[in-house]
Design a protein around this motif. Structure first.
Motif, PDB file in Angstrom:
ATOM      1  N   UNK A   7       0.837  -1.208   0.000  1.00 39.61           N
ATOM      2  CA  UNK A   7       0.000   0.000   0.000  1.00 39.61           C
ATOM      3  C   UNK A   7       0.869   1.255   0.000  1.00 39.61           C
ATOM      4  N   UNK A   8       1.987   1.214   0.717  1.00 42.49           N
ATOM      5  CA  UNK A   8       2.907   2.355   0.754  1.00 42.49           C
ATOM      6  C   UNK A   8       3.507   2.610  -0.620  1.00 42.49           C
ATOM      7  N   UNK A   9       3.982   1.561  -1.277  1.00 41.46           N
ATOM      8  CA  UNK A   9       4.573   1.759  -2.606  1.00 41.46           C
ATOM      9  C   UNK A   9       3.518   2.184  -3.618  1.00 41.46           C
ATOM     10  N   UNK A  10       2.301   1.683  -3.474  1.00 35.74           N
ATOM     11  CA  UNK A  10       1.212   2.135  -4.353  1.00 35.74           C
ATOM     12  C   UNK A  10       0.937   3.622  -4.146  1.00 35.74           C
ATOM     13  N   UNK A  11       0.984   4.071  -2.892  1.00 38.42           N
ATOM     14  CA  UNK A  11       0.794   5.490  -2.591  1.00 38.42           C
ATOM     15  C   UNK A  11       1.921   6.328  -3.206  1.00 38.42           C
ATOM     16  N   UNK A  50       4.971   7.067   7.490  1.00 45.26           N
ATOM     17  CA  UNK A  50       6.217   7.797   7.219  1.00 45.26           C
ATOM     18  C   UNK A  50       7.426   6.882   7.426  1.00 45.26           C
ATOM     19  N   UNK A  51       7.356   6.029   8.424  1.00 48.65           N
ATOM     20  CA  UNK A  51       8.435   5.066   8.664  1.00 48.65           C
ATOM     21  C   UNK A  51       8.544   4.099   7.496  1.00 48.65           C
ATOM     22  N   UNK A  52       7.421   3.637   6.970  1.00 46.14           N
ATOM     23  CA  UNK A  52       7.457   2.731   5.823  1.00 46.14           C
ATOM     24  C   UNK A  52       8.001   3.430   4.580  1.00 46.14           C
ATOM     25  N   UNK A  53       7.638   4.688   4.367  1.00 42.57           N
ATOM     26  CA  UNK A  53       8.173   5.428   3.215  1.00 42.57           C
ATOM     27  C   UNK A  53       9.686   5.516   3.312  1.00 42.57           C
ATOM     28  N   UNK A  54      10.198   5.873   4.489  1.00 44.86           N
ATOM     29  CA  UNK A  54      11.648   5.942   4.677  1.00 44.86           C
ATOM     30  C   UNK A  54      12.287   4.581   4.446  1.00 44.86           C
ATOM     31  N   UNK A  55      11.640   3.538   4.922  1.00 50.61           N
ATOM     32  CA  UNK A  55      12.175   2.185   4.779  1.00 50.61           C
ATOM     33  C   UNK A  55      12.294   1.776   3.321  1.00 50.61           C
ATOM     34  N   UNK A  56      11.339   2.169   2.500  1.00 47.58           N
ATOM     35  CA  UNK A  56      11.382   1.845   1.072  1.00 47.58           C
ATOM     36  C   UNK A  56      12.629   2.455   0.427  1.00 47.58           C
ATOM     37  N   UNK A  57      12.897   3.716   0.726  1.00 48.55           N
ATOM     38  CA  UNK A  57      14.054   4.379   0.129  1.00 48.55           C
ATOM     39  C   UNK A  57      15.369   3.851   0.707  1.00 48.55           C
ATOM     40  N   UNK A  58      15.405   3.556   1.982  1.00 52.76           N
ATOM     41  CA  UNK A  58      16.620   3.006   2.590  1.00 52.76           C
ATOM     42  C   UNK A  58      16.909   1.618   2.027  1.00 52.76           C
ATOM     43  N   UNK A  59      15.877   0.802   1.858  1.00 52.66           N
ATOM     44  CA  UNK A  59      16.053  -0.529   1.269  1.00 52.66           C
ATOM     45  C   UNK A  59      16.635  -0.421  -0.144  1.00 52.66           C
ATOM     46  N   UNK A  60      16.091   0.467  -0.944  1.00 53.94           N
ATOM     47  CA  UNK A  60      16.592   0.649  -2.309  1.00 53.94           C
ATOM     48  C   UNK A  60      18.038   1.124  -2.299  1.00 53.94           C
ATOM     49  N   UNK A  61      18.375   2.015  -1.398  1.00 50.91           N
ATOM     50  CA  UNK A  61      19.744   2.519  -1.296  1.00 50.91           C
ATOM     51  C   UNK A  61      20.704   1.411  -0.885  1.00 50.91           C
ATOM     52  N   UNK A  62      20.340   0.653   0.130  1.00 50.95           N
ATOM     53  CA  UNK A  62      21.229  -0.398   0.619  1.00 50.95           C
ATOM     54  C   UNK A  62      21.426  -1.513  -0.401  1.00 50.95           C
ATOM     55  N   UNK A  63      20.481  -1.679  -1.291  1.00 49.11           N
ATOM     56  CA  UNK A  63      20.605  -2.687  -2.340  1.00 49.11           C
ATOM     57  C   UNK A  63      21.136  -2.093  -3.642  1.00 49.11           C
ATOM     58  N   UNK A  64      21.664  -0.882  -3.534  1.00 44.01           N
ATOM     59  CA  UNK A  64      22.296  -0.171  -4.645  1.00 44.01           C
ATOM     60  C   UNK A  64      21.382   0.030  -5.854  1.00 44.01           C
ATOM     61  N   UNK A  65      20.086   0.157  -5.566  1.00 46.37           N
ATOM     62  CA  UNK A  65      19.135   0.450  -6.627  1.00 46.37           C
ATOM     63  C   UNK A  65      19.057   1.947  -6.889  1.00 46.37           C
ATOM     64  N   UNK A  66      19.361   2.742  -5.855  1.00 43.05           N
ATOM     65  CA  UNK A  66      19.364   4.194  -5.989  1.00 43.05           C
ATOM     66  C   UNK A  66      20.575   4.743  -5.247  1.00 43.05           C
ATOM     67  N   UNK A  67      20.951   5.966  -5.592  1.00 42.26           N
ATOM     68  CA  UNK A  67      22.049   6.637  -4.934  1.00 42.26           C
ATOM     69  C   UNK A  67      21.501   7.887  -4.254  1.00 42.26           C
TER      70      UNK A  67
END
Length: 72
Positions: A7-11, A50-67
């Motif tokens: 639901x967070x990623x859909x938002x 808000x915690x889930x939104x931050x988690x989505x971006x942190x997950x992507x960063x840690x997996x080198x999907x985004x910088x």
């Protein structure tokens, strides 16, 4: 729990657009997102989202999907 993150990623997609680059996001985009969430939910749900939104971006960063320069 998966459903909540889905639901967070859909938002995020509905607010930012499916083809929007992370590099193109600015503070005002997140302010708008916060306003949308504030109108929908109370304080507890807003904080959780808000915690889930931050988690989505942190997950992507840690997996080198985004910088992201602002995450260390």
């Amino acid at each position: 729990m998966f459903d909540e993150y889905r639901a967070t990623t859909d938002l995020l997609i509905s607010q930012f657009g499916a083809k929007r680059l992370v590099d193109d996001l600015a503070a005002d985009d997140f302010e708008h997102l916060h306003g949308v969430m504030w109108k929908r939910w109370g304080l507890v749900r807003l904080a959780n989202e808000m915690t889930r939104v931050k988690s989505v971006f942190i997950y992507a960063y840690k997996n080198r999907s985004i910088n992201l320069f602002w995450i260390s």
